[in-house]
Motif scaffolding. Sequence first.
Motif, short mmCIF file in Angstrom:
data_model
loop_
_atom_site.label_atom_id
_atom_site.label_comp_id
_atom_site.label_asym_id
_atom_site.label_seq_id
_atom_site.Cartn_x
_atom_site.Cartn_y
_atom_site.Cartn_z
N THR A 260 0.83 -1.21 0.00
CA THR A 260 0.00 0.00 0.00
C THR A 260 0.87 1.25 0.00
N SER B 244 -6.65 7.92 2.85
CA SER B 244 -7.12 8.14 4.21
C SER B 244 -8.49 7.46 4.37
N THR C 136 7.32 4.76 0.65
CA THR C 136 5.98 5.33 0.84
C THR C 136 6.10 6.54 1.76
N ASN D 168 -4.49 5.07 6.07
CA ASN D 168 -3.07 5.38 6.27
C ASN D 168 -2.74 5.81 7.71
N LEU E 31 -0.04 3.96 1.22
CA LEU E 31 -0.40 4.68 2.45
C LEU E 31 -0.73 6.16 2.18
#
Length: 240
Positions: free
Chosen positions: A183, A188, A212, A191, A185
Amino acid sequence: MFEPIREQIKDFRKIVFVTGAGISQESGIPTFRGKDGLWRNYDAMQLATIDAFYQNPKLVWEWYNERRKNIIAAEPNFGHIAITELEKYAEVVVVTQNIDGLHQKSGSSRVLELHGSILKIKCTVCDFREEILTEFSENPPYCKCGNLLRPEVVWFGEPLPQDVWQESIKHINQCDLMVIAGTSLVVSPANILPIYAKQNKAFLIEVNPKDTEMSSEMDLVIRDTSANALPKFLSLFKEK
Ligand code: NAD
């Protein structure tokens, strides 16, 4: 690769995996970012919105029908399978942003789907819901009540299913290790899950071939694909 935690491994009893599109990339399912993020020249992130759906439901349904066909044909890869096998050695919970059902197909028993499932549909107005494993002849499809049907997924800007979110937080508050795999991240509120785990003093591992937004917060960063790295992670538990 996982050498720095070899000695610690026996201390990890409850593991939460937070997964994203990258873990299914090696099963042939495209991610939303980078070179994969285009479908017929449309930006995937712009199609996965309620605005795009109401502007052009036929187009969004075409995209979902194509994705669903690809997902139904896809098989779990070594990354999904390693997570499933880990259940023999520790308590494992998977919190996924994926809508593809591949963790379940692999046999993982506790999977929390933060963003819903492409294998389900619901009415935009009434309470109608259904599992959908075939193609629609009608596009866009309508509910018996006369309103549009939509995929039961969470689009950008929509709230998460609160029961799934609360359940995820409960497990994250109890885990001593969080593995974040595939992911970016950036979406939202998923994350912020690593932040909750960190506040709770859990050890954080990131598995991602690329940096990330939160790589610097991790206790261990594995720069590899999940299908390569997660079987190696599993072997540490087998050896202990
Ligand atoms: P993302 O597309 O933002 O990021 C994917 C991440 O995976 C990137 O950081 C990339 O470097 C990494 N990655 C790529 N290949 C990898 C591999 N083989 N192994 C490990 N990591 C790899 O995905 P996101 O963070 O999940 O967020 C995007 C949103 O898109 C989510 O809401 C998700 O539900 C949705 N989505 C889901 C699917 C799916 O269900 N398979 C597919 C595409 C998008």
